[in-house]
Scaffold this active site. Structure first.
Site, PDB file in Angstrom:
ATOM      1  CD  GLN A 158      51.085  -2.282  29.191  1.00 31.37           C
ATOM      2  OE1 GLN A 158      50.438  -3.304  29.107  1.00 31.37           O
ATOM      3  NE2 GLN A 158      51.310  -1.677  30.342  1.00 31.37           N
ATOM      4  CD  GLU A 211      60.351  -2.026  23.846  1.00 33.55           C
ATOM      5  OE1 GLU A 211      60.940  -2.633  24.749  1.00 33.55           O
ATOM      6  OE2 GLU A 211      59.374  -2.488  23.238  1.00 33.55           O
TER       7      GLU A 211
END
Length: 338
Positions: free
Chosen positions: A92, A290
């Site tokens: 993002q 992540e």
């Protein structure tokens, strides 16, 4: 400390590729400076709780020179907004953030070119920040709202621009594995300290020290939050979360059997942010979604080994596994002694 409780520390390092693998990734955005000196950003981004809308507002405010509170992020309707693709793969900030930055620079340049004509100065001398615009080395300075009025009413120019940011990848060769599936990489390391009760097999996590390279940290507090969130998720993976199937049916179908970490299970997380800007990114930013949880479980497993000398090679490291490993270690030690 109890004789049955042993402490240990473990360390683990990690790397992680940003954006999608083995395919071209791209995102687009529109940016416009409106009447009143406010900004409107249109993109198809989806906010899933990671704080991307705050990051985009910060990027737009910095690039356009408007106040952060005057930035409006449009609804994520891709029928009217540029394609932004999915919220995943830690992409993002890297993809949409760069698209917004480029679009803002295009809109800003249109305004600067008009004001250069108005003030009869070189456009390179014009700067904007916090709702004001000026020409360095001169006395020309005014509110952004006034400059927009001049731009639109006198010159008929709307400072708006749309841009795409594309991350080019090369698929992996099926024979030798060569290729470039990612454009940017982040690196990190974590240290875990645990206390293992050799009588019960329970593991108490005492602390996590996390250090991660994120490129340029657009929102440092947001980065710390992402690191802490990743650590919490990894604690569950490492010590308690255990999804079980039997004959195709789940044996852990409720939170009574599928155990998640609570605030009592999460230790203090000490975060250190390393800023090594990505040379291929207009913003210099990478990502930290992540990647934050990748080194946590290995660090915890290494800490358990440091404490009691047994390797847990499957997750989660439940008390039963630890007690069985200690029993096996004792039996093997007795055989070697005899």
């Amino acid at each position: 400390m109890s004789l049955t409780k042993k402490r240990g520390r473990g360390v683990a390092a990690s790397w992680y590729g940003i954006a999608r693998t083995a395919a071209m990734d791209q995102a687009g955005a529109w940016a416009e400076i409106d009447d009143g000196g406010s900004a409107k950003i249109s993109t198809g981004v989806t906010e899933i709780g990671e704080g991307i809308l705050t990051v985009l507002a910060q990027v737009a405010a910095d690039e356009l020179g408007v106040k952060p509170e005057n930035v409006m992020i449009g609804e994520n309707d891709t029928s009217r907004s540029p394609e932004a693709a999915h919220a995943g793969a830690t992409r993002q900030t890297y993809m949409i953030g760069n698209a917004v930055a480029l679009a803002c620079r295009g809109a800003r340049q249109k305004l600067f070119d008009v004001m250069a004509k108005e003030w009869k100065v070189d456009a390179n001398t014009i700067k904007a920040h916090n709702g004001e615009i000026w020409s360095e080395g001169t006395n020309y300075k005014m509110e952004m709202s006034e400059a927009i009025h001049i731009c639109k009413k006198k010159y008929g120019v709307i400072p708006v621009a749309g841009e795409n940011y594309t991350s080019h990848h090369t698929g992996l060769d099926p024979v030798d594995g060569s290729g470039r599936p990612w454009q940017a990489y982040v690196f990190g390391g974590q240290v875990a300290e645990v206390e293992v009760d050799t009588a019960t097999g329970e593991v108490q996590l005492l602390g996590i020290w996390a250090c991660h390279d994120v490129g340029k940290a657009i929102n440092p507090k947001g980065v710390e939050g992402q690191i802490e969130g990743g650590v919490v998720q990894a604690v569950g993976q490492a010590l308690m979360e255990n999804y079980e199937l039997e004959n195709g049916r789940t044996k852990s179908g409720s939170f009574a059997k599928y155990i998640l970490p609570t605030s009592l299970d999460v230790p203090k997380v000490t975060s250190k942010i390393v800023e090594d800007p990505d040379p291929l990114s207009p913003l210099g930013a990478k990502g930290i979604g992540e990647p934050a949880m990748v080194p946590t479980s290995p660090a915890i497993m290494n800490a358990i080994y440091d404490a009691i000398g047994v390797r847990i090679k499957s997750l989660p490291a439940t008390p039963e596994k630890i007690l069985n490993a200690l029993k096996e270690k004792k039996q093997n030690g007795s055989r070697k002694f005899n």
